[in-house]
Design a protein around this motif. Sequence first.
Motif, PDB file in Angstrom:
ATOM      1  N   UNK A  87       0.856  -1.394  -0.177  1.00  0.00           N
ATOM      2  CA  UNK A  87      -0.133   0.044   0.031  1.00  0.00           C
ATOM      3  C   UNK A  87       0.818   1.227  -0.097  1.00  0.00           C
ATOM      4  N   UNK A  88       0.721   1.973  -1.183  1.00  0.00           N
ATOM      5  CA  UNK A  88       1.385   3.380  -0.918  1.00  0.00           C
ATOM      6  C   UNK A  88       0.570   4.400  -0.630  1.00  0.00           C
ATOM      7  N   UNK A 105       4.711   5.254   3.442  1.00  0.00           N
ATOM      8  CA  UNK A 105       4.349   6.690   3.393  1.00  0.00           C
ATOM      9  C   UNK A 105       5.340   7.785   3.850  1.00  0.00           C
ATOM     10  N   UNK A 106       5.280   8.955   3.722  1.00  0.00           N
ATOM     11  CA  UNK A 106       6.022  10.014   4.001  1.00  0.00           C
ATOM     12  C   UNK A 106       7.060  10.353   2.857  1.00  0.00           C
ATOM     13  N   UNK A 107       7.937  11.337   3.092  1.00  0.00           N
ATOM     14  CA  UNK A 107       8.752  11.799   2.230  1.00  0.00           C
ATOM     15  C   UNK A 107      10.372  11.927   2.809  1.00  0.00           C
ATOM     16  N   UNK A 108      10.962  11.024   2.313  1.00  0.00           N
ATOM     17  CA  UNK A 108      10.637   9.903   1.180  1.00  0.00           C
ATOM     18  C   UNK A 108      10.146   8.781   1.862  1.00  0.00           C
ATOM     19  N   UNK A 109       9.404   8.144   0.935  1.00  0.00           N
ATOM     20  CA  UNK A 109       8.419   6.858   1.528  1.00  0.00           C
ATOM     21  C   UNK A 109       9.191   6.082   2.328  1.00  0.00           C
ATOM     22  N   UNK A 110       8.841   5.507   3.360  1.00  0.00           N
ATOM     23  CA  UNK A 110       9.366   4.449   4.241  1.00  0.00           C
ATOM     24  C   UNK A 110       8.362   3.782   4.776  1.00  0.00           C
ATOM     25  N   UNK A 111       8.685   2.477   4.979  1.00  0.00           N
ATOM     26  CA  UNK A 111       7.909   1.270   5.245  1.00  0.00           C
ATOM     27  C   UNK A 111       7.484   1.814   6.726  1.00  0.00           C
TER      28      UNK A 111
END
Length: 117
Positions: A87-88, A105-111
Motif C-alpha cells: 500500500x502506497x 508513506x512519507x517523504x521519502x516513502x518509508x515502510x
Amino acid sequence: MGERSIFERDYSGEPVSPNEPDYQFLIADIEECMEKANELNSGRFSFAEARVRFGEIIGQEIDEGTLVMPPVYIDYGKHVSLGYGCIVGANAVVTKDVPPYAVVGGNPAKVIKYIEH
C-alpha cells in the motif's frame, strides 16, 4: 565491465553533471515521470485506475493486490518497483522499491508496517 550510464549513476545516488552528454535525456525522463504523476494526482480515479496509471509511470504492470492512493510524488519512476500487496499512502514520495506487503508513506516513502498475509 563498461561504464555505467548517467541513468544508472543518478538512480544509485552518484553525482551527475549538466555537462554530461546524456544529461538532457535524464532530465526529459524525470520531467515525463513528474508530468504523469501530476496528471494522476489531478484526476479523480478509482483505486484500480490509480494503480494502472502508477504502473504506467514506473513502466511495469502493478498487480491487483497493490493499493496506490493518490496523490503520489515521484521524480524518476522507471526505476522503482512495487511489491505484491503493498500500500502506497497518499502524499508518499516513492524514491525506491517498495517491498511486498509493505505499507509506505512519507517523504521519502518509508515502510510504516507490514501487512500480515
